[in-house]
Design an enzyme around this catalytic site. Structure first.
Site, short mmCIF file in Angstrom:
data_model
loop_
_atom_site.label_atom_id
_atom_site.label_comp_id
_atom_site.label_asym_id
_atom_site.label_seq_id
_atom_site.Cartn_x
_atom_site.Cartn_y
_atom_site.Cartn_z
N CYS A 1 49.08 -9.20 64.28
CA CYS A 1 48.51 -7.89 64.68
C CYS A 1 47.41 -7.42 63.73
O CYS A 1 46.62 -6.55 64.08
CB CYS A 1 49.61 -6.84 64.78
N HIS B 1 46.09 0.12 64.83
CA HIS B 1 46.79 -0.86 65.66
C HIS B 1 47.79 -0.12 66.52
O HIS B 1 48.52 0.76 66.04
CB HIS B 1 47.50 -1.87 64.76
N ASN C 1 51.30 -3.01 73.05
CA ASN C 1 50.86 -3.68 71.82
C ASN C 1 50.16 -4.99 72.20
O ASN C 1 50.81 -5.92 72.67
CB ASN C 1 52.08 -3.94 70.93
#
Ligand code: UT7
Length: 320
Positions: A114, A247, A277
């Site tokens: 990520c 994020h 996500n």
């Protein structure tokens, strides 16, 4: 005046197939209410047949080049952040390169899950500053749907597919472009978020496994620390920040991080509700949304941040 990497265009790509929480509740024991309350997620996009990390990355890159008004042939560097490449090798960046009709440039993938986009951005920034390239494409692209255990309600509701891209250009400037980046990793936490397969271990692709609560706890602490660190490196205070582009893992992480830093929550760009996500794609996807809807514009001081498997975490301060 010094040579800096300036963001001159952004782009994004999402697979057309959108899956709501209600649809997921038909497959696993979950509910729209639980997902929204614990994560803020309402829907996610999932790649269909023929849609891959490289095809999504190419679409996002094309849009970023269009926005910048720059021909692909002038790109000297492509850095693609992904944990879900089309193939083990070659790098998906070289597939994007070919699809864009570029026959010779530097092209490689970066894997920091990520945090991948922040790693890619920092590498490209330093390569531009060092004179290795004048124009670069930095892309985050993922197809996490391919590594999800669709029987595991604790993880399959959290992720989506997509891509985001930016074009960086070298400019002699005082206070424009990427002002500072900071990156971290701590491999002691490998087992809190990982994929249970791999080329040199099981010889399989594997599925994503996560101990969500522990990841959550580390995320808030690490993100607040790296945000303070990068702002100090850039010589700016939290109250000077116009926009935070984090994020997008969980709305509660975004709120908790903003609170810890004393940042106004209305200055935080949120797309987790619609994208879920998307790992390395989430920061450039959210950035593109906020640039295109006019929130982020010329002169704005913007902070990008991410945290993910490894653990890895990082942040960047950018003047638009
Ligand atoms: O991108 C990399 C970074 N990743 C992250 O930042 C993720 C960080 N973690 C999180 O976002 C949160 O920890 C989650 C959203 C993953 C989970 O939220 P939580 O508030 O930490 O819930 P939990 O894991 O403690 O689970 C609470 C309960 C459990 O039931 P019991 O044991 O209390 O009976 C779970 O089994 O919720 C249950 N549960 C679900 N219930 C309905 C877990 N997943 C689901 C689900 N639907 N999808």
């Amino acid at each position: 005046m010094s040579r800096r990497a300036v963001i001159v265009g952004t782009g994004a790509a999402l697979p057309p197939r959108r899956i709501t929480n209600a649809e997921l509740a038909e497959r696993v024991d979950t509910s729209h209410e639980w997902i929204v309350e614990r994560t803020g997620i309402e829907a996610r996009h999932i790649a269909g047949d023929g849609e891959t990390t490289a095809t999504l990355a190419t679409e996002a890159a094309r849009k970023a080049l269009d926005a910048a008004g720059i021909p692909a042939s002038t790109i000297g560097l492509i850095v693609l952040a992904t944990a879900t490449p089309d193939q083990t090798f070659p790098a998906s960046a070289t597939r994007v390169q070919t699809a864009l009709g570029i026959n010779d440039c530097i092209a490689f993938d970066v894997q920091a899950v990520c945090t991948g986009f922040l790693y890619a951005l920092s590498i490209a920034d330093n390569m531009i500053k060092g004179g290795m390239a004048d124009r670069a494409l930095v892309i985050g692209s993922e197809t996490f749907s391919r590594i999800l255990d669709w029987e595991d309600r604790a993880t399959c509701v959290l992720f989506g597919d997509g891509a985001g891209a930016i074009v960086l250009e070298a400019r002699e400037t005082e206070d424009e472009g990427i002002l500072a980046t900071r990156l971290h990793a701590d491999g002691r936490h490998n087992d809190l978020l990982y994929v249970d397969g791999g080329v040199s271990t099981t010889g399989t692709v594997g599925k994503l496994r996560m101990r969500g609560k522990e990841v959550f706890r580390h995320a808030v602490v690490n993100l607040a620390a790296v945000l303070n660190e990068v702002l100090e490196a850039a010589g700016h205070r939290p109250e000077e920040v116009d926009w935070v582009v984090p994020h997008q893992a969980n709305k509660r992480i975004l709120d908790a991080t903003a609170k810890k830093l004393g940042l106004d929550p209305s200055r935080v760009v949120v797309t987790v509700d619609q994208h879920a996500n998307t790992s390395a794609a989430s920061v450039p996807l959210a950035l593109d949304v906020a640039v295109r809807d006019g929130r982020i514009g010329k002169g704005n001081l913007v902070v990008l941040e991410a945290m993910g498997g490894g653990f890895t975490w990082g942040a960047a301060v950018v003047r638009f």
